[in-house]
Design an enzyme around this catalytic site. Sequence first.
Site, PDB file in Angstrom:
ATOM      1  N   ASP A   1      -3.225  -2.724  17.741  1.00  0.00           N
ATOM      2  CA  ASP A   1      -2.848  -3.462  16.523  1.00  0.00           C
ATOM      3  C   ASP A   1      -2.977  -4.961  16.785  1.00  0.00           C
TER       4      ASP A   1
ATOM      5  N   ARG B   1      -0.171  -7.152   9.784  1.00  0.00           N
ATOM      6  CA  ARG B   1       0.793  -6.722   8.762  1.00  0.00           C
ATOM      7  C   ARG B   1       2.093  -7.508   8.870  1.00  0.00           C
TER       8      ARG B   1
ATOM      9  N   ARG C   1      -4.183  -3.113   3.453  1.00  0.00           N
ATOM     10  CA  ARG C   1      -4.150  -1.957   2.561  1.00  0.00           C
ATOM     11  C   ARG C   1      -3.490  -2.182   1.192  1.00  0.00           C
TER      12      ARG C   1
ATOM     13  N   THR D   1      -8.914   6.343   0.645  1.00  0.00           N
ATOM     14  CA  THR D   1      -7.912   6.322  -0.415  1.00  0.00           C
ATOM     15  C   THR D   1      -8.380   7.096  -1.643  1.00  0.00           C
TER      16      THR D   1
ATOM     17  N   SER E   1      -9.708  -2.179  -7.332  1.00  0.00           N
ATOM     18  CA  SER E   1      -9.327  -3.458  -6.696  1.00  0.00           C
ATOM     19  C   SER E   1     -10.332  -3.750  -5.592  1.00  0.00           C
TER      20      SER E   1
ATOM     21  N   TYR F   1      -9.528  -4.313  -2.612  1.00  0.00           N
ATOM     22  CA  TYR F   1      -9.088  -3.473  -1.484  1.00  0.00           C
ATOM     23  C   TYR F   1      -9.708  -2.079  -1.596  1.00  0.00           C
ATOM     24  N   HIS F   2      -9.519  -1.421  -2.748  1.00  0.00           N
ATOM     25  CA  HIS F   2     -10.049  -0.056  -2.879  1.00  0.00           C
ATOM     26  C   HIS F   2     -11.572  -0.050  -2.679  1.00  0.00           C
TER      27      HIS F   2
ATOM     28  N   LYS G   1     -12.732   0.356   0.861  1.00  0.00           N
ATOM     29  CA  LYS G   1     -12.742   1.749   1.348  1.00  0.00           C
ATOM     30  C   LYS G   1     -14.043   2.447   0.949  1.00  0.00           C
TER      31      LYS G   1
ATOM     32  N   GLN H   1      -6.561   9.383   1.025  1.00  0.00           N
ATOM     33  CA  GLN H   1      -5.132   9.650   0.905  1.00  0.00           C
ATOM     34  C   GLN H   1      -4.570   9.096  -0.401  1.00  0.00           C
TER      35      GLN H   1
ATOM     36  N   ARG I   1       9.338   1.919  -4.258  1.00  0.00           N
ATOM     37  CA  ARG I   1       9.923   0.825  -5.055  1.00  0.00           C
ATOM     38  C   ARG I   1      10.927   1.371  -6.081  1.00  0.00           C
TER      39      ARG I   1
ATOM     40  N   THR J   1      10.272  -0.645 -12.623  1.00  0.00           N
ATOM     41  CA  THR J   1       9.182  -1.429 -13.227  1.00  0.00           C
ATOM     42  C   THR J   1       7.938  -0.568 -13.428  1.00  0.00           C
ATOM     43  N   VAL J   2       7.833   0.064 -14.594  1.00  0.00           N
ATOM     44  CA  VAL J   2       6.628   0.838 -14.920  1.00  0.00           C
ATOM     45  C   VAL J   2       5.596  -0.126 -15.504  1.00  0.00           C
TER      46      VAL J   2
HETATM   47  P1  NAD Z   1       0.086  -1.017   7.262  1.00  0.00           P
HETATM   48  O1  NAD Z   1      -0.393  -2.329   6.786  1.00  0.00           O
HETATM   49  O2  NAD Z   1       1.545  -0.801   7.423  1.00  0.00           O
HETATM   50  O3  NAD Z   1      -0.620  -0.682   8.676  1.00  0.00           O
HETATM   51  C1  NAD Z   1      -1.919  -1.109   9.012  1.00  0.00           C
HETATM   52  C2  NAD Z   1      -1.856  -1.677  10.424  1.00  0.00           C
HETATM   53  O4  NAD Z   1      -3.167  -2.110  10.812  1.00  0.00           O
HETATM   54  C3  NAD Z   1      -0.943  -2.889  10.528  1.00  0.00           C
HETATM   55  O5  NAD Z   1      -0.006  -2.733  11.553  1.00  0.00           O
HETATM   56  C4  NAD Z   1      -1.896  -4.063  10.775  1.00  0.00           C
HETATM   57  O6  NAD Z   1      -1.326  -5.078  11.564  1.00  0.00           O
HETATM   58  C5  NAD Z   1      -3.079  -3.370  11.443  1.00  0.00           C
HETATM   59  N1  NAD Z   1      -4.355  -4.072  11.259  1.00  0.00           N
HETATM   60  C6  NAD Z   1      -4.899  -4.520  10.093  1.00  0.00           C
HETATM   61  N2  NAD Z   1      -6.081  -5.112  10.322  1.00  0.00           N
HETATM   62  C7  NAD Z   1      -6.308  -5.038  11.666  1.00  0.00           C
HETATM   63  C8  NAD Z   1      -7.360  -5.490  12.512  1.00  0.00           C
HETATM   64  N3  NAD Z   1      -8.418  -6.152  12.021  1.00  0.00           N
HETATM   65  N4  NAD Z   1      -7.255  -5.245  13.841  1.00  0.00           N
HETATM   66  C9  NAD Z   1      -6.179  -4.598  14.353  1.00  0.00           C
HETATM   67  N5  NAD Z   1      -5.151  -4.147  13.596  1.00  0.00           N
HETATM   68  C10 NAD Z   1      -5.214  -4.379  12.268  1.00  0.00           C
HETATM   69  O7  NAD Z   1      -0.563   0.095   6.323  1.00  0.00           O
HETATM   70  P2  NAD Z   1      -0.199   1.657   6.154  1.00  0.00           P
HETATM   71  O8  NAD Z   1       0.563   1.809   4.903  1.00  0.00           O
HETATM   72  O9  NAD Z   1       0.321   2.192   7.426  1.00  0.00           O
HETATM   73  O10 NAD Z   1      -1.641   2.240   5.864  1.00  0.00           O
HETATM   74  C11 NAD Z   1      -2.463   2.664   6.943  1.00  0.00           C
HETATM   75  C12 NAD Z   1      -3.815   3.110   6.408  1.00  0.00           C
HETATM   76  O11 NAD Z   1      -3.653   4.172   5.485  1.00  0.00           O
HETATM   77  C13 NAD Z   1      -4.589   2.018   5.677  1.00  0.00           C
HETATM   78  O12 NAD Z   1      -5.952   2.104   6.021  1.00  0.00           O
HETATM   79  C14 NAD Z   1      -4.383   2.352   4.221  1.00  0.00           C
HETATM   80  O13 NAD Z   1      -5.472   1.907   3.460  1.00  0.00           O
HETATM   81  C15 NAD Z   1      -4.284   3.858   4.256  1.00  0.00           C
HETATM   82  N6  NAD Z   1      -3.480   4.385   3.129  1.00  0.00           N
HETATM   83  C16 NAD Z   1      -2.170   4.008   2.978  1.00  0.00           C
HETATM   84  C17 NAD Z   1      -1.417   4.517   1.925  1.00  0.00           C
HETATM   85  C18 NAD Z   1       0.016   4.114   1.668  1.00  0.00           C
HETATM   86  O14 NAD Z   1       0.560   4.497   0.632  1.00  0.00           O
HETATM   87  N7  NAD Z   1       0.678   3.387   2.566  1.00  0.00           N
HETATM   88  C19 NAD Z   1      -2.020   5.425   1.041  1.00  0.00           C
HETATM   89  C20 NAD Z   1      -3.347   5.785   1.226  1.00  0.00           C
HETATM   90  C21 NAD Z   1      -4.072   5.261   2.279  1.00  0.00           C
HETATM   91  N1  USQ Z   2       2.973   0.739 -10.349  1.00  0.00           N
HETATM   92  C1  USQ Z   2       3.957   0.626 -11.293  1.00  0.00           C
HETATM   93  N2  USQ Z   2       5.081  -0.071 -10.986  1.00  0.00           N
HETATM   94  C2  USQ Z   2       5.276  -0.640  -9.760  1.00  0.00           C
HETATM   95  C3  USQ Z   2       4.267  -0.516  -8.791  1.00  0.00           C
HETATM   96  C4  USQ Z   2       3.122   0.174  -9.111  1.00  0.00           C
HETATM   97  O1  USQ Z   2       3.832   1.136 -12.416  1.00  0.00           O
HETATM   98  O2  USQ Z   2       6.323  -1.250  -9.556  1.00  0.00           O
HETATM   99  C5  USQ Z   2       1.764   1.522 -10.664  1.00  0.00           C
HETATM  100  C6  USQ Z   2       0.455   0.758 -10.528  1.00  0.00           C
HETATM  101  O3  USQ Z   2       0.111   0.112 -11.713  1.00  0.00           O
HETATM  102  C7  USQ Z   2      -0.514   1.863 -10.139  1.00  0.00           C
HETATM  103  C8  USQ Z   2       0.351   2.856  -9.377  1.00  0.00           C
HETATM  104  O4  USQ Z   2       1.698   2.558  -9.707  1.00  0.00           O
HETATM  105  O5  USQ Z   2      -0.988   2.513 -11.278  1.00  0.00           O
HETATM  106  C9  USQ Z   2       0.196   2.823  -7.885  1.00  0.00           C
HETATM  107  O6  USQ Z   2       0.473   1.534  -7.377  1.00  0.00           O
HETATM  108  P1  USQ Z   2       0.931   1.338  -5.854  1.00  0.00           P
HETATM  109  O7  USQ Z   2       1.120  -0.107  -5.603  1.00  0.00           O
HETATM  110  O8  USQ Z   2       2.032   2.265  -5.529  1.00  0.00           O
HETATM  111  O9  USQ Z   2      -0.331   1.933  -5.071  1.00  0.00           O
HETATM  112  P2  USQ Z   2      -1.819   1.428  -4.929  1.00  0.00           P
HETATM  113  O10 USQ Z   2      -2.027   0.037  -5.356  1.00  0.00           O
HETATM  114  O11 USQ Z   2      -2.693   2.468  -5.539  1.00  0.00           O
HETATM  115  O12 USQ Z   2      -1.992   1.436  -3.338  1.00  0.00           O
HETATM  116  C10 USQ Z   2      -1.264   2.324  -2.484  1.00  0.00           C
HETATM  117  C11 USQ Z   2      -1.385   1.810  -1.059  1.00  0.00           C
HETATM  118  C12 USQ Z   2      -2.869   1.832  -0.672  1.00  0.00           C
HETATM  119  C13 USQ Z   2      -3.430   3.219  -0.882  1.00  0.00           C
HETATM  120  C14 USQ Z   2      -3.186   3.716  -2.299  1.00  0.00           C
HETATM  121  C15 USQ Z   2      -3.525   5.174  -2.473  1.00  0.00           C
HETATM  122  O13 USQ Z   2      -0.877   0.481  -0.969  1.00  0.00           O
HETATM  123  O14 USQ Z   2      -3.007   1.463   0.689  1.00  0.00           O
HETATM  124  O15 USQ Z   2      -4.805   3.203  -0.645  1.00  0.00           O
HETATM  125  O16 USQ Z   2      -1.777   3.625  -2.593  1.00  0.00           O
HETATM  126  S1  USQ Z   2      -4.271   5.512  -4.037  1.00  0.00           S
HETATM  127  O17 USQ Z   2      -3.388   5.038  -5.089  1.00  0.00           O
HETATM  128  O18 USQ Z   2      -4.462   6.936  -4.101  1.00  0.00           O
HETATM  129  O19 USQ Z   2      -5.518   4.789  -4.070  1.00  0.00           O
END
Ligand code: NAD
Ligand code: USQ
Length: 395
Positions: A39, A43, A108, A152, A187, A189-190, A193, A216, A249, A261-262
């Site tokens: 790491d 983050r 992420r 994702t 986004s 971000y997305h 991926k 995921q 949240r 907050t919807v």
């Molecule tokens: P997170 O931000 O808590 O963890 C990611 C970790 O990667 C952090 O500790 C960060 O410091 C490290 N990192 C980022 N860039 C780096 C780099 N260039 N070199 C070395 N380390 C680096 O995120 P998370 O929620 O644990 O998510 C992990 C993965 O799962 C992500 O790829 C995310 O897109 C994916 N994901 C997360 C969710 C979710 O709901 N949390 C859902 C779907 C997919």
């Molecule tokens: N949303 C609300 N109220 C809130 C927060 C979010 O209505 O207070 C809504 C958003 O508009 C969106 C949905 O909830 O429609 C999801 O938002 P989120 O912030 O929970 O999730 P998202 O932005 O999609 O991202 C998260 C993770 C990301 C992962 C993704 C999986 O941060 O790393 O890739 O979930 S997925 O959604 O399947 O792409």
Amino acid sequence: SRGRQEPELKILILGGDGYLGWPTALHLSEGGHDVAVLDNFARRGYDFEMGVDSLVPIETLQARIRTWRDLTGREIACYIGDLTDADFTSHVVTEFGPDTIVHFAEQRAAPYSMVDRKHAVYTQVNNVVGTINVLYAIAEINPDIHLVKLGTMGAYGEPNIDIEEGWLEIEHKGRKDRVLFPKRPGSFYHLSKVHDSHNIEFACRIWGIRATDLNQGIVYGQQTPETARDDRLATRYDYDAVFGTVLNRFVIQSVLGLPLTVYGNGSQVRGIIEIRDTVRCLQLACENPADRGEFRVFNQMTQSLSITQMAETIARVSPEKVTIEHLANPRVEEEGHHYNVVHSGLVDLGLDPHLLSDTLIESLFEITKRFAHRVRPEAMIPTVDWRRSASRLGW
Ligand code: NAD
Ligand code: USQ
């Protein structure tokens, strides 16, 4: 468990200090595998940038690893550095010599990637370049390494057809083909991926490497059997409007007596998964590797719910009276869309999902109540607006 019957693997976890990387490291270590984490603490840096912190206090990575060793006698090797540094990435892969690389290490948060140009560029460079460096390290050092990459569900967007597991059989003007499922994410971000997936599929084709792309859904929950063993093993629990995910949240808002907050009318449907299922899916993917040259895709989610259904579930289970507030949606996303996802691949490998239940939510209420005093309520309010090219970050 399945893990104990399989030969021990050497598994390198990229992003092993994060919300999901750390519990996965513990789960795989508990399952008998030889685990290393990598790491760069990016983050933890975003929290400094935004002036917020995980609701549940987290230890340093070094203290976490020490605690695990003291409790179990198991070592976890630790590498501190950045995947966008190709020499560092190759050095770690050479030195640790993994059979499997689990790649969580990306920026992420969708809102973070939408703050302004700088954050969009950072997100895509960090994610896409880091992944390319990992692909080159595998190809040059040991093409037999299995890459397990976190993708994702949001990469697919909301197509008006069912979402298949990564690939789509199509017929066009009388001819048939199997293509990567078309993506329409919401986004920058997305989108990173989507770019990663294409790069990985290409690397499988040209170099014959093996990869599993895990699309995921949104993760909720905070504890796994391993992190629950000691407070010092806790993983992070984000509540702010940038990194906090929707179900977590809503739980935190309900405990604090704040309205849920919807965004928009709440009819957006999303795939979700509980954190204990995440770590199990990762174990299943590692222990059942893809074939050489195979780009294997699983949709890593266990159920679909609309945002309104998520809010109503929390409101029903909460012992306190909960109000639901509809905010003008700061994102550009579809409402009232079709959403039907195939997600049988991981179940076929043995996943037995935990669905959103009252007991599950109640255990999250308990954790949240313990640390509710740490919340900065203003950080619950979204400040990043998709329709503007520059938003304010921080509260
Ligand atoms: P997170 O931000 O808590 O963890 C990611 C970790 O990667 C952090 O500790 C960060 O410091 C490290 N990192 C980022 N860039 C780096 C780099 N260039 N070199 C070395 N380390 C680096 O995120 P998370 O929620 O644990 O998510 C992990 C993965 O799962 C992500 O790829 C995310 O897109 C994916 N994901 C997360 C969710 C979710 O709901 N949390 C859902 C779907 C997919
Ligand atoms: N949303 C609300 N109220 C809130 C927060 C979010 O209505 O207070 C809504 C958003 O508009 C969106 C949905 O909830 O429609 C999801 O938002 P989120 O912030 O929970 O999730 P998202 O932005 O999609 O991202 C998260 C993770 C990301 C992962 C993704 C999986 O941060 O790393 O890739 O979930 S997925 O959604 O399947 O792409």
